[in-house]
Design a protein around this motif. Structure first.
Motif, short mmCIF file in Angstrom:
data_model
loop_
_atom_site.label_atom_id
_atom_site.label_comp_id
_atom_site.label_asym_id
_atom_site.label_seq_id
_atom_site.Cartn_x
_atom_site.Cartn_y
_atom_site.Cartn_z
N ILE A 57 -15.83 -4.45 -1.27
CA ILE A 57 -14.94 -4.13 -2.40
C ILE A 57 -15.53 -4.67 -3.69
O ILE A 57 -15.58 -3.97 -4.70
CB ILE A 57 -13.53 -4.70 -2.15
CG1 ILE A 57 -12.85 -3.94 -1.00
CG2 ILE A 57 -12.68 -4.63 -3.42
CD1 ILE A 57 -11.58 -4.59 -0.49
N LYS B 280 -3.86 -1.78 -11.57
CA LYS B 280 -3.87 -0.72 -10.56
C LYS B 280 -4.11 -1.36 -9.20
O LYS B 280 -4.89 -2.31 -9.08
CB LYS B 280 -4.98 0.30 -10.83
CG LYS B 280 -4.68 1.26 -11.93
CD LYS B 280 -5.73 2.36 -11.98
CE LYS B 280 -5.38 3.35 -13.08
NZ LYS B 280 -6.40 4.41 -13.16
N TYR B 281 -3.45 -0.81 -8.21
CA TYR B 281 -3.63 -1.25 -6.83
C TYR B 281 -4.44 -0.21 -6.08
O TYR B 281 -4.29 0.99 -6.32
CB TYR B 281 -2.27 -1.45 -6.15
CG TYR B 281 -1.60 -2.73 -6.55
CD1 TYR B 281 -1.61 -3.84 -5.71
CD2 TYR B 281 -0.96 -2.85 -7.78
CE1 TYR B 281 -1.00 -5.03 -6.08
CE2 TYR B 281 -0.35 -4.03 -8.15
CZ TYR B 281 -0.37 -5.11 -7.30
OH TYR B 281 0.23 -6.29 -7.67
N TYR B 282 -5.28 -0.70 -5.17
CA TYR B 282 -6.15 0.17 -4.39
C TYR B 282 -6.11 -0.23 -2.92
O TYR B 282 -5.88 -1.40 -2.60
CB TYR B 282 -7.60 0.03 -4.87
CG TYR B 282 -7.83 0.46 -6.29
CD1 TYR B 282 -8.23 1.77 -6.58
CD2 TYR B 282 -7.66 -0.42 -7.34
CE1 TYR B 282 -8.45 2.17 -7.88
CE2 TYR B 282 -7.88 -0.02 -8.65
CZ TYR B 282 -8.27 1.27 -8.92
OH TYR B 282 -8.48 1.66 -10.22
N THR B 283 -6.39 0.73 -2.06
CA THR B 283 -6.63 0.43 -0.66
C THR B 283 -8.06 -0.07 -0.53
O THR B 283 -8.88 0.17 -1.43
CB THR B 283 -6.44 1.70 0.21
OG1 THR B 283 -7.40 2.67 -0.21
CG2 THR B 283 -5.02 2.25 0.09
N GLY C 160 -10.77 2.21 -1.57
CA GLY C 160 -10.84 2.63 -2.97
C GLY C 160 -9.83 3.65 -3.43
O GLY C 160 -9.89 4.11 -4.56
N LYS C 161 -8.86 4.00 -2.61
CA LYS C 161 -7.84 4.97 -3.02
C LYS C 161 -6.76 4.26 -3.83
O LYS C 161 -6.30 3.18 -3.47
CB LYS C 161 -7.23 5.65 -1.81
CG LYS C 161 -8.21 6.53 -1.07
CD LYS C 161 -7.54 7.26 0.08
CE LYS C 161 -8.56 8.15 0.75
NZ LYS C 161 -8.74 7.85 2.14
N VAL C 162 -6.34 4.90 -4.92
CA VAL C 162 -5.29 4.34 -5.78
C VAL C 162 -3.96 4.37 -5.04
O VAL C 162 -3.62 5.37 -4.40
CB VAL C 162 -5.18 5.12 -7.11
CG1 VAL C 162 -3.99 4.64 -7.93
CG2 VAL C 162 -6.46 5.00 -7.91
N ILE C 163 -3.20 3.29 -5.17
CA ILE C 163 -1.83 3.24 -4.66
C ILE C 163 -0.93 3.47 -5.86
O ILE C 163 -0.62 2.54 -6.62
CB ILE C 163 -1.53 1.89 -3.96
CG1 ILE C 163 -2.56 1.63 -2.85
CG2 ILE C 163 -0.11 1.87 -3.42
CD1 ILE C 163 -2.48 0.24 -2.25
N VAL D 111 -16.35 -2.33 -6.90
CA VAL D 111 -15.56 -2.44 -8.13
C VAL D 111 -16.39 -2.96 -9.30
O VAL D 111 -16.18 -2.57 -10.44
CB VAL D 111 -14.32 -3.34 -7.90
CG1 VAL D 111 -13.57 -3.59 -9.19
CG2 VAL D 111 -13.41 -2.70 -6.86
N SER E 21 -4.07 -3.80 0.46
CA SER E 21 -4.28 -3.56 -0.97
C SER E 21 -5.02 -4.70 -1.65
O SER E 21 -5.06 -5.82 -1.16
CB SER E 21 -2.94 -3.35 -1.68
OG SER E 21 -2.14 -4.52 -1.61
#
Length: 154
Positions: A5, A135-138, A141-144, A9, A120
């Motif tokens: 991650i 922003k929150y991500y899995t 890398g997918k946006v929550i 990022v 997350s």
């Protein structure tokens, strides 16, 4: 998973709110503030204050402030250290809310989420207007979309 991650990022700074549950030298070798969680055996600070530009962050694991029950004890501590943003963990449940002009962020957990189905992490960005965007991500890398938001702190 954390190293992947961090590589993806490419954050200017990483904040780890504890429960890293490994030797501290196994954490990514990047600019990082890390605090000791209630499941950590390595010696790390129990709390830390980190500053970036005009923002002052208070970082703690949260178990000493009963964050699973209420944010009131941690709110008092954040006011004592005059921080704009509180970063905490312990509950493994994502939180992003503003109270009395201060922002409270729990990134959730990339490995052991509780109370939510999706693991997350959170990314905080600022813009030139003083607005903070969270922003929150899995972990992949997918946006929550239902988590996070934009907040004016100044």
């Amino acid at each position: 998973m954390l190293k992947k991650i961090v590589q993806k990022v490419k954050a200017d700074h990483v904040i780890h709110c504890g429960d890293f549950c490994t030797s501290i030298d196994q954490l990514p070798d990047v600019s990082m503030t890390v605090v000791q969680g209630n499941c950590d055996w390595e010696d790390a600070p129990k709390e830390s204050v980190w500053e970036a530009g005009r923002l002052r962050f208070y970082v703690t694991h949260g178990h000493r402030y009963q964050v699973k029950t209420s944010l009131l004890p941690i709110r008092y501590r954040v006011e004592e250290v005059d921080a704009h943003v509180a970063c905490f963990g312990h509950s493994h449940f994502p939180v992003c809310e503003q109270a009395n002009g201060r922002l409270f962020i729990n990134p959730g957990s990339i490995a052991y989420p509780r109370g939510v189905r999706v693991p997350s992490y959170a990314v905080l960005q600022t813009d030139s207007t003083g607005t903070v965007h969270v922003k929150y991500y899995t972990p992949d890398g997918k946006v929550i979309a239902e988590r996070g938001g934009s907040f004016v702190l100044f």
